[in-house]
Design an enzyme around this catalytic site. Structure first.
Site, mmCIF file in Angstrom:
data_model
loop_
_atom_site.group_PDB
_atom_site.id
_atom_site.type_symbol
_atom_site.label_atom_id
_atom_site.label_comp_id
_atom_site.label_asym_id
_atom_site.label_seq_id
_atom_site.Cartn_x
_atom_site.Cartn_y
_atom_site.Cartn_z
ATOM 1 N N PHE A 1 -40.317 30.788 -16.646
ATOM 2 C CA PHE A 1 -39.774 29.633 -17.347
ATOM 3 C C PHE A 1 -40.284 29.609 -18.787
ATOM 4 C CE2 PHE A 1 -38.330 28.934 -13.338
ATOM 5 C CZ PHE A 1 -39.264 28.515 -12.420
ATOM 6 N N TRP B 1 -34.787 22.808 -17.600
ATOM 7 C CA TRP B 1 -35.963 23.387 -18.275
ATOM 8 C C TRP B 1 -36.498 24.569 -17.474
ATOM 9 C CZ3 TRP B 1 -41.031 24.116 -16.767
ATOM 10 C CH2 TRP B 1 -41.954 24.434 -17.775
ATOM 11 N N HIS B 2 -36.408 24.446 -16.139
ATOM 12 C CA HIS B 2 -36.945 25.498 -15.284
ATOM 13 C C HIS B 2 -36.094 26.758 -15.321
ATOM 14 C CE1 HIS B 2 -39.396 22.248 -13.572
ATOM 15 N NE2 HIS B 2 -40.224 23.218 -13.213
ATOM 16 N N GLY B 3 -34.835 26.609 -15.620
ATOM 17 C CA GLY B 3 -34.028 27.823 -15.661
ATOM 18 C C GLY B 3 -32.577 27.520 -15.946
#
Lengths: 309, 479
Positions: free
Chosen positions: B479, B324-326
């Protein structure tokens, strides 16, 4: 609600008053290198006599080209190179600041770099120099219809915003005066006395550079404008302490500069390719991979003056 | 528009004035104003991607009715439409290029050459947040926890509420929508708390995080030349940079919402005072971890179907959280490290030791056991942050390897002050203040005496102002 608004109003008022007081009291603290102020003073006050040439470029040429040593070529230059100044900076600065107070120069040395068309490298903009502008130029730029970064203009004009941390720590001022000894200022040139443990000796890899067409246009438009006003121009790539010369041969920026040089009949002195010599291999001429030392700038300026004659 | 910009400090009072003085007679007018203001806030960054936000909002608004259908099969279809729609947007803008490149590499290993078309699109700010808002709304309707919202303005405001829009906290429909749908009265205490949180958040972001960023960026950029202790400094600097940055942003968001009469979930509860990793994840980015718990972990079985599936589910949510963060392997590895650190607690049934209290709740200082727990947890988290910050997995491994080997081989370097040690000028006061506030992050303790209190406000304000010129973008915007 009333009580809340009264408190907010009072707080903002007190903050504004203290802020104004702090601006006045700390105006003499300036974390920025002091030679910028001298360069801008020259634009407005013309303290030097018979200046008929200017030098444009980034920190490479700020610390490489000594105008007093170029006098032997019969041209009196003023070095208007600024740290991180690239084509976008000059395309705006030249019209919005320099030409408002000066005639077109007869001679121009433009120091070029192989990363000069990468938008993320030479990021200086005229807004960063807001503190040095005259009030008239400042407000003219602030209220202009173009893409002026007004927030940056406010931040750069204010002592508190611009370098508040620095005036809390006077060591910053001392550090600046050690790295940029203003007593050796020479018409825009200043030596770069970088502490050895801060020096970086790895050059910027080509893979990290992404040229921007807009910056190339800015560069060419400026050259075209100078040529239209009959300026004699030279391009120079100041010597760098880099063993792998393939960087310069492959660099798209230099290929573009070569093309512009050919198109406008401008001599291009590249001291990292064709004019490379043992000077480039002697570490005492450099304070890091890209900037000349005090000694190096003296030797180089004399050599370059000979080419200008 | 950034919170730490002049634009926001003009925008906020204008919206506040219109909200409480012009639109105050009608809840609908207030909500309409807030929605317009939120779209303006987002459009300030990019009016083009505003269209995507509006489209995503409209689709989930309509799916909400479909998911509420009495026919369960039909409801499920709309649920899947919403999932595909929201995750599809994320897939296109955030993950397509990453997976295309990785699949190509995989095929190359098999000797098959592919030439994928890469999109190379700009990642719209806030996309990971507003898509999750929409998904949680539709999920909650499907589960019967929420009714579809008839008023499209109210729903639009839930998705696009500007304090939360670009970097959370990720709110839930059952918490925020009732507030949107009911009248708000101005509360002096709430507004004052809001202002305090905004000031505290600005201090953490502009003074702490941005100052530490300079050190962390320098050390990470030159990590191959730095000694082991300097690399430790760099890791610690980043640990507090990301904490100051993100928790500061959340505080500004929560404080801004309070000015308009809204109460938003806490997102950070002093995570670096956590006594184990499980507690850390109940205190760090709370809105995201609870989202994954409620909409991924529990639906796939949670801990109800035996040890093996529980372990699988834990790894799943941590890896997804990393992703989700990257779209990058180093974020996935970061999630994996946390999953591995969490697993022993889960397997020993010790992951719920510290759910109710805060460390040293009734004391001034932690016990030795508590302090050891905090230190160990901080060390694990900081090592994991190296993967989060590094340009790639290889750089992170090199960083960690060099850090430990240099310290082991040259322990005497500690006798000289390592580069970047000035970070503790920022970290120590932050820790001391956080320790003081640890019992309630929303009720910041201030001196009782009014002169002392205003003195504190002015000092913090000036610290923010003098650091304002060297600010950097919020980390979580990417993000």
């Amino acid at each position: 609600m009333r009580s809340f608004l009264e408190k907010i109003f009072l707080f903002v008022l007190i903050t504004a008053m203290l802020f104004t007081l702090a601006e006045i009291l700390f105006a003499r603290y300036n974390g920025e290198p002091r030679h910028y102020a001298l360069q801008y003073r020259e634009i407005y006050d013309h303290t030097q006599q018979s200046i008929n040439g200017i030098i444009l470029g980034s920190s490479h040429s700020t610390h490489a080209l000594r105008p007093s040593l170029l006098d032997s070529a019969g041209i009196r230059f003023y070095n208007y190179s600024f740290v991180a100044a690239g084509p976008r900076f000059y395309s705006r600065w030249f019209k919005d600041v320099y030409l408002k107070h000066n005639e077109y120069p007869e001679y121009v040395i433009y120091a070029v770099d192989y990363f000069m068309f990468d938008r993320n490298r030479l990021t200086r903009q005229p807004e960063d120099d807001a503190e040095y502008l005259s009030s008239q130029d400042y407000f003219s730029m602030f209220f202009s219809a173009g893409n002026t970064n007004r927030e940056k203009m406010i931040l750069s004009r204010s002592v508190i915003f611009r370098g508040g941390k620095k005036f809390l720590l006077p060591e910053f001022n001392e550090l600046n005066s050690k790295i940029y000894p203003v007593q050796e200022y020479d018409r825009g040139f200043i030596p770069y006395d970088l502490p050895p443990n801060s020096a970086i000796w790895q050059p910027l890899p080509l893979s990290a550079i992404k040229d921007d067409d807009q910056l190339k246009d800015d560069f060419e438009n400026l050259i075209k404008d100078l040529k239209a006003h009959k300026a004699k121009i030279w391009f120079v790539s100041t010597p760098e302490y880099v063993a792998d010369t393939s960087i310069y041969k492959k660099a798209g920026a230099f290929q573009f500069v070569d093309a512009i040089a050919g198109k406008y009949s401008i001599p291009f002195y590249n001291f990292n390719t064709g004019l490379r010599s043992s000077f480039n291999d002697s570490i005492k001429n450099f304070c890091d991979w890209e900037h000349l030392s005090r000694e190096g700038s003296t030797i180089f300026s004399r050599r370059f003056a000979g080419l200008l004659q | 528009m950034l919170f730490n910009s002049f634009g926001y400090f003009f925008f906020l009072p204008v919206v506040f004035t219109l909200y409480w003085f012009v639109c105050n007679r009608s809840r609908r007018a207030q909500n309409s104003l807030m929605l317009l203001a939120s779209y303006f806030f987002y459009g300030w960054w990019s009016y083009k991607f505003l269209g995507l936000l509006v489209l995503s909002t409209l689709l989930d608004y309509l799916y909400g009715f479909g998911v509420n259908a009495p026919n369960k099969r039909k409801a499920k279809i709309f649920l899947w439409l919403s999932i595909v729609n929201n995750l599809g947007i994320l897939a296109v803008f955030k993950y397509y290029d990453f997976f295309a490149i990785e699949v190509t590499r995989g095929f190359q290993q098999l000797g098959i050459q592919l030439n994928p078309v890469l999109l190379e699109v700009v990642l719209p700010i806030g996309i990971s947040f507003y898509t999750f808002h929409g998904l949680s709304y539709v999920f909650d309707i499907y589960r019967g926890k929420q009714q579809p919202v008839r008023n499209i303005i109210d729903y639009g405001l839930f998705v696009a509420f500007f304090p939360l829009l670009v970097a959370g906290p990720i709110e839930r429909a059952h918490h925020l929508l009732p507030q949107i749908q009911s009248s708000r009265l101005f509360s002096y205490q709430q507004a004052i708390q809001g202002c305090r949180l905004i000031l505290w958040g600005m201090f953490k972001k502009v003074v702490i995080a941005d100052s530490l960023a300079t050190v962390a960026n320098d050390i990470f950029a030159n990590s191959s030349h730095a000694n082991g202790y300097t690399l430790v400094i760099g890791a610690i600097a980043f640990a507090f940079q990301i904490y100051g940055d993100f928790s500061g942003y959340s505080d500004i968001a929560i404080g801004s919402a309070k000015l308009f009469g809204f109460e938003i979930f806490s997102n950070f509860r002093f995570p670096y005072f956590s006594r184990d990793i499980a507690e850390f994840w109940r205190r760090w980015h709370i809105s995201l971890t609870s989202w994954f718990r409620d909409y991924v972990y529990i639906p796939v079985g949670g801990s109800r179907n035996g040890r093996v599936k529980t372990v699988r589910n834990i790894f799943l949510i941590f890896l997804l959280s990393g992703l989700w963060h990257g779209a990058s392997w180093n974020f996935i590895v970061w999630g994996f490290i946390h999953a591995c650190a969490f697993m022993p607690l889960l397997l020993l049934n010790r992951n719920r030791q510290y759910t109710l209290d805060v460390v040293a709740e009734k004391r001034s200082f932690p016990t030795l056991k508590e302090f050891s727990g905090m230190l160990l947890t901080f060390c694990i988290v900081t090592v994991a942050w190296i993967f989060f910050r590094a340009q790639g997995v290889a750089q992170a491994w090199n960083y960690i390897g060099r850090m430990f080997s240099d310290i082991i081989n040259n322990p005497g370097q500690l006798l000289t002050v390592p580069k970047g040690a000035t970070i503790f000028i920022y970290i120590v006061p932050l820790l001391l203040l956080d320790w003081k506030f640890r019992r309630n992050e929303r009720q910041l303790l201030v001196p009782g005496n009014v002169l002392a209190r205003w003195g504190v406000y002015l000092v913090f304000t000036f610290l923010v102002l003098i650091h304002f010129g060297s600010q950097k973008q919020f980390i979580y915007f990417q993000f």
